[in-house]
Every structure is written in structure tokens, then in C-alpha cells.
Design a protein around this motif. Structure first.
Motif, PDB file in Angstrom:
ATOM      1  N   THR A 159      54.112  84.901  28.325  1.00 10.18           N
ATOM      2  CA  THR A 159      55.051  83.926  28.866  1.00 10.18           C
ATOM      3  C   THR A 159      54.355  82.988  29.849  1.00 10.18           C
ATOM      4  OG1 THR A 159      55.702  85.393  30.680  1.00 10.18           O
ATOM      5  CG2 THR A 159      56.968  85.536  28.648  1.00 10.18           C
ATOM      6  N   VAL A 160      54.788  81.740  29.834  1.00  2.63           N
ATOM      7  CA  VAL A 160      54.319  80.723  30.781  1.00  2.63           C
ATOM      8  C   VAL A 160      55.563  80.137  31.431  1.00  2.63           C
ATOM      9  CG1 VAL A 160      53.054  78.565  31.081  1.00  2.63           C
ATOM     10  CG2 VAL A 160      52.298  80.211  29.356  1.00  2.63           C
ATOM     11  N   PRO A 161      55.837  80.468  32.712  1.00  5.04           N
ATOM     12  CA  PRO A 161      57.056  79.983  33.374  1.00  5.04           C
ATOM     13  C   PRO A 161      57.122  78.457  33.391  1.00  5.04           C
ATOM     14  CG  PRO A 161      56.034  81.732  34.659  1.00  5.04           C
ATOM     15  CD  PRO A 161      55.053  81.362  33.585  1.00  5.04           C
ATOM     16  N   ALA A 162      58.340  77.941  33.331  1.00  2.32           N
ATOM     17  CA  ALA A 162      58.545  76.487  33.293  1.00  2.32           C
ATOM     18  C   ALA A 162      58.180  75.847  34.631  1.00  2.32           C
ATOM     19  CB  ALA A 162      59.997  76.176  32.938  1.00  2.32           C
ATOM     20  N   HIS A 163      57.466  74.735  34.530  1.00  4.65           N
ATOM     21  CA  HIS A 163      57.081  73.973  35.720  1.00  4.65           C
ATOM     22  C   HIS A 163      56.797  72.547  35.284  1.00  4.65           C
ATOM     23  CE1 HIS A 163      54.736  72.715  39.290  1.00  4.65           C
ATOM     24  NE2 HIS A 163      55.434  73.640  39.908  1.00  4.65           N
ATOM     25  N   ARG A 164      57.042  71.599  36.171  1.00  2.00           N
ATOM     26  CA  ARG A 164      56.783  70.205  35.808  1.00  2.00           C
ATOM     27  C   ARG A 164      55.404  69.804  36.309  1.00  2.00           C
ATOM     28  NH1 ARG A 164      57.940  65.712  33.736  1.00  2.00           N
ATOM     29  NH2 ARG A 164      57.709  63.717  34.808  1.00  2.00           N
ATOM     30  N   SER A 165      54.383  70.104  35.507  1.00  2.00           N
ATOM     31  CA  SER A 165      53.018  69.715  35.840  1.00  2.00           C
ATOM     32  C   SER A 165      52.165  69.742  34.579  1.00  2.00           C
ATOM     33  CB  SER A 165      52.418  70.651  36.892  1.00  2.00           C
ATOM     34  OG  SER A 165      52.160  71.928  36.342  1.00  2.00           O
ATOM     35  N   ARG A 166      51.170  68.887  34.556  1.00  2.00           N
ATOM     36  CA  ARG A 166      50.246  68.873  33.426  1.00  2.00           C
ATOM     37  C   ARG A 166      49.425  70.158  33.383  1.00  2.00           C
ATOM     38  NH1 ARG A 166      49.431  64.044  30.836  1.00  2.00           N
ATOM     39  NH2 ARG A 166      50.624  62.292  31.681  1.00  2.00           N
ATOM     40  N   GLN A 167      49.157  70.726  34.544  1.00  2.00           N
ATOM     41  CA  GLN A 167      48.392  71.970  34.584  1.00  2.00           C
ATOM     42  C   GLN A 167      49.156  73.091  33.875  1.00  2.00           C
ATOM     43  OE1 GLN A 167      48.950  69.989  37.198  1.00  2.00           O
ATOM     44  NE2 GLN A 167      46.876  69.221  37.619  1.00  2.00           N
ATOM     45  N   ARG A 168      50.482  73.133  34.066  1.00  2.00           N
ATOM     46  CA  ARG A 168      51.275  74.155  33.396  1.00  2.00           C
ATOM     47  C   ARG A 168      51.325  73.916  31.892  1.00  2.00           C
ATOM     48  NH1 ARG A 168      54.612  77.752  35.650  1.00  2.00           N
ATOM     49  NH2 ARG A 168      52.938  77.644  37.200  1.00  2.00           N
ATOM     50  N   LEU A 169      51.419  72.645  31.484  1.00  2.00           N
ATOM     51  CA  LEU A 169      51.369  72.344  30.053  1.00  2.00           C
ATOM     52  C   LEU A 169      50.039  72.785  29.451  1.00  2.00           C
ATOM     53  CD1 LEU A 169      52.943  68.802  29.482  1.00  2.00           C
ATOM     54  CD2 LEU A 169      53.850  71.015  28.822  1.00  2.00           C
ATOM     55  N   GLN A 170      48.956  72.512  30.151  1.00  2.00           N
ATOM     56  CA  GLN A 170      47.640  72.904  29.646  1.00  2.00           C
ATOM     57  C   GLN A 170      47.535  74.425  29.555  1.00  2.00           C
ATOM     58  OE1 GLN A 170      44.359  70.773  31.323  1.00  2.00           O
ATOM     59  NE2 GLN A 170      42.856  72.326  30.770  1.00  2.00           N
ATOM     60  N   GLN A 171      48.121  75.129  30.503  1.00  2.00           N
ATOM     61  CA  GLN A 171      48.122  76.587  30.462  1.00  2.00           C
ATOM     62  C   GLN A 171      48.884  77.088  29.236  1.00  2.00           C
ATOM     63  OE1 GLN A 171      49.940  78.410  33.891  1.00  2.00           O
ATOM     64  NE2 GLN A 171      49.897  80.459  33.005  1.00  2.00           N
ATOM     65  N   PHE A 172      50.030  76.468  28.958  1.00  2.00           N
ATOM     66  CA  PHE A 172      50.809  76.853  27.782  1.00  2.00           C
ATOM     67  C   PHE A 172      50.030  76.574  26.500  1.00  2.00           C
ATOM     68  CE2 PHE A 172      54.023  75.379  24.578  1.00  2.00           C
ATOM     69  CZ  PHE A 172      54.456  76.650  24.209  1.00  2.00           C
ATOM     70  N   PHE A 173      49.424  75.387  26.408  1.00  2.00           N
ATOM     71  CA  PHE A 173      48.658  75.037  25.216  1.00  2.00           C
ATOM     72  C   PHE A 173      47.464  75.980  25.026  1.00  2.00           C
ATOM     73  CE2 PHE A 173      50.037  70.320  25.782  1.00  2.00           C
ATOM     74  CZ  PHE A 173      51.293  70.647  25.309  1.00  2.00           C
ATOM     75  N   ALA A 174      46.814  76.338  26.113  1.00  2.00           N
ATOM     76  CA  ALA A 174      45.670  77.251  26.025  1.00  2.00           C
ATOM     77  C   ALA A 174      46.118  78.613  25.494  1.00  2.00           C
ATOM     78  CB  ALA A 174      45.007  77.398  27.388  1.00  2.00           C
ATOM     79  N   THR A 175      47.311  79.048  25.872  1.00  2.00           N
ATOM     80  CA  THR A 175      47.847  80.312  25.361  1.00  2.00           C
ATOM     81  C   THR A 175      48.109  80.217  23.864  1.00  2.00           C
ATOM     82  OG1 THR A 175      48.898  80.712  27.515  1.00  2.00           O
ATOM     83  CG2 THR A 175      49.684  82.011  25.651  1.00  2.00           C
ATOM     84  N   VAL A 176      48.673  79.087  23.430  1.00  2.00           N
ATOM     85  CA  VAL A 176      48.901  78.874  21.994  1.00  2.00           C
ATOM     86  C   VAL A 176      47.582  78.908  21.238  1.00  2.00           C
ATOM     87  CG1 VAL A 176      49.693  77.208  20.263  1.00  2.00           C
ATOM     88  CG2 VAL A 176      51.029  77.556  22.355  1.00  2.00           C
TER      89      VAL A 176
END
Length: 327
Positions: A159-176
Motif C-alpha cells: 500500500t502507498v497512502p494517498a498524498h498530494r505530491s510527485r514524490q508519492r506518485l513516484q513511490q507508487f509507480f516504483a511499487t508497480v
């Protein structure tokens, strides 16, 4: 089922296959989908009056997050909003006006199980799911939403908790990407098979209300218990289902030889034989029809995404269809 995060081993396969853009995805590719994602309007299919309104500007005036303007006091305006500095300076009463903003986090759920590791034409289903997850995430991000997600394989959910930041998006994409590139044909037999029910339970724990939840999967293993949890999830959230399928499910080749793989078991099939072709074709079409039927019962919008076509164009058409009331 482990709940992660956990390290994923690099696939024990041909290195050239890891560079095949139809099979595996990389972080640069998902980050690069921002341009296409931001051009696709991502809005929940509810009006401003609905209790399921998202993180979009409301027509309601009141005390909210965003200051909009100073205006002359009118009878009935809230005196608590008087701007004393402007009033003293001008000698006339002024009040502050605000635009109310409601927050709807977006969770993108991406299936990277072995059932997704298949492709007969353009892309593997697992790759199409990864691209679609990135497009949805970018669209939601540029619509002002906080974005997070869940990525699951056959053993665990991350899981990647929701947050409004590009860093969080990159973390989610890296997990994918990690889950996607861990898929390989020689993957050992499953021990703890992750079910959609388990993933939906995790969603229920994360999204109690007012979330937009995008489910991206081929929905293998869906059943009546899944239906109950989807209904529970959609009771207080906006749920959208994207079913990723391979074109072969709709048009099985008449003359071909395929090998069905389930863990360590491999069964060769000669599709040229009528006694084999018809049952296999009926099974594949029946699975698509079953998913559509369960989604209708759950009253959840279903968007069909083919691994045999470019992902972005299908995603754009799917959301345009929803906006136009087709779903």
C-alpha cells in the motif's frame, strides 16, 4: 498472505525480455505518461449536490479552504467573516468570501498477479494495467486529488497512502514497476494466492468514506463474496472498475496450439479440435460476461480495456463515455 512491503526478486529470465516494452514497464515510462494523463479529465460521476462530491470546487459559498475575494457586506452575510482592516480603511463593511473545497483522495488498485502475465498481440495485460494505473494517477493528481494506491501480486499487497505530491506518485509507480518486473514465466507454484476479496478488505480499511477507488484487474477469481465487499466499498465511496482483457478472450484462434500454465502444471491444448476450441472460447467469454454481470449487480461502472490496443486512447474514451452518460 503477507501484507508487505517486501523485496521482490528479479525475474530469472532472458535479459532481452526485460527490455521488451510489450512485456515489462519501467519507472521512466510511467512518469512520462504525465502529459497524456493530465489532458484526460478525471471527475467522479456525481454532481456537486451529491454526498460523494470529490476534491473539486463547490458552488457553495461559505467558510472553506480557499479565500476567493473581498466583497461589500450584504444583509444576511456572516458577521464572523468581516474584514476589519478593509472596513476601517474604507469606512464601509467588507466581508471575506471563500470557496468551499471538499477532499476526495484517490486510490488506484493495480493487479500484478500471474494471471495478468499474458499477451497475444500488442501488450501483456500486466503491462497495460501498469500503464493504466499511471494514467489514472496522473489524471487524479492534476484534478487536485491526493493520490495513493495498492499493488498486489500472488503473495502480498503493498500500500502507498494517498498524498498530494510527485514524490508519492513516484513511490507508487516504483511499487508497480517492482511487482511488474518480478513477473516471469518460470514463477514457482503459488502458496498463498492473493484474492480480490483480500485486496478489497484492505481498501475498506483504508477508505472509510469519500474516496475515489479505481480497480484495475482482469478480475480473475471474482465471486459472490467479492460482490458483497464491492457493495460495501461503494456505499460511501466512488468505485470505478477497469477490466483489462486480452483480445484472444473475444476471438480465440481457430487453429493454434497453446499451453495453459497454473503454477507448475502445464497442459498443451490443440485449438484446432472443435471439442477443445468451443469449451475454451465459451470459458473465456463467460468469464468476461460474469465480471460484467457482477459489476452491474454492484452498480459499479465497468470500463473494458484491451491489452491489444494503446492504453491512453482507450482510457480517454472510457472516461468520455462516463461523462456522456453512457455508463
Amino acid at each position: 498472505m503477507r501484507s508487505g512491503p517486501a523485496p521482490l526478486k528479479k525475474p530469472d529470465t532472458d535479459e532481452s525480455l526485460l527490455d521488451d516494452p510489450a512485456v515489462y514497464v519501467d519507472l521512466r515510462r510511467l512518469m512520462g505518461l504525465e502529459t497524456e494523463g493530465r489532458l484526460i479529465n478525471f471527475r467522479p460521476p456525481f454532481g456537486h449536490s451529491s454526498q460523494l462530491t470529490g476534491h473539486h470546487k463547490s458552488r457553495l459559498r461559505g467558510r472553506g479552504l480557499d479565500f476567493e475575494e473581498l466583497k461589500h457586506y450584504q444583509p444576511g452575510d456572516d458577521l464572523r467573516h468581516l474584514d476589519w482592516r478593509a472596513t476601517r480603511r474604507t469606512g464601509k463593511p467588507f466581508v471575506r468570501s471563500f470557496t468551499e473545497e471538499r477532499d476526495r483522495p484517490t486510490l488506484v488498485v493495480c493487479d500484478q498477479r500471474m494471471d495478468m502475465f499474458f499477451g497475444s498481440s500488442l501488450n501483456f495485460k500486466s503491462l497495460t494495467a501498469a500503464e493504466l494505473a499511471a494514467l489514472v494517477a496522473w489524471s487524479a493528481f492534476h484534478s487536485g486529488d491526493r493520490v495513493g494506491g495498492l499493488v498486489f501480486n500472488d503473495q502480498w499487497v503493498e500500500t502507498v497512502p494517498a498524498h498530494r505530491s510527485r514524490q508519492r506518485l513516484q513511490q507508487f509507480f516504483a511499487t508497480v514497476v517492482r511487482h511488474n518486473r518480478a513477473l516471469h514465466a518460470q514463477q514457482p507454484g503459488r502458496i498463498d494466492h492473493t484474492t480480490l476479496d483480500q485486496v478489497l478488505i484492505r481498501c475498506l480499511n483504508m477508505a472509510h468514506h469519500d474516496h475515489t477507488i479505481c480497480l484495475i484487474s482482469d478480475f480473475s477469481g471474482i465471486g459472490e463474496s467479492t460482490l458483497r465487499r464491492m457493495r460495501q466499498l461503494s456505499q460511501h465511496n466512488n468505485v470505478i472498475a477497469f477490466q483489462v482483457y486480452d483480445p484472444v478472450a473475444l476471438n480465440l484462434p481457430q487453429r493454434s496450439r497453446v499451453t495453459l500454465v497454473d503454477g507448475n502444471l502445464q497442459v498443451p491444448l490443440h485449438l484446432g479440435k472443435k471439442s477443445i476450441h468451443k469449451p475454451v472460447a465459451d470459458f473465456l467469454k463467460g468469464r468476461l460476461a460474469r465480471v460484467a454481470d457482477l459489476m452491474r449487480k454492484s452498480r459499479i461502472p465497468l470500463c473494458m480495456i484491451s491489452a491489444g490496443e494503446a492504453t491512453a486512447g482507450q482510457y480517454r474514451r472510457a472516461l468520455a463515455g462516463r461523462a456522456g452518460g453512457q455508463r
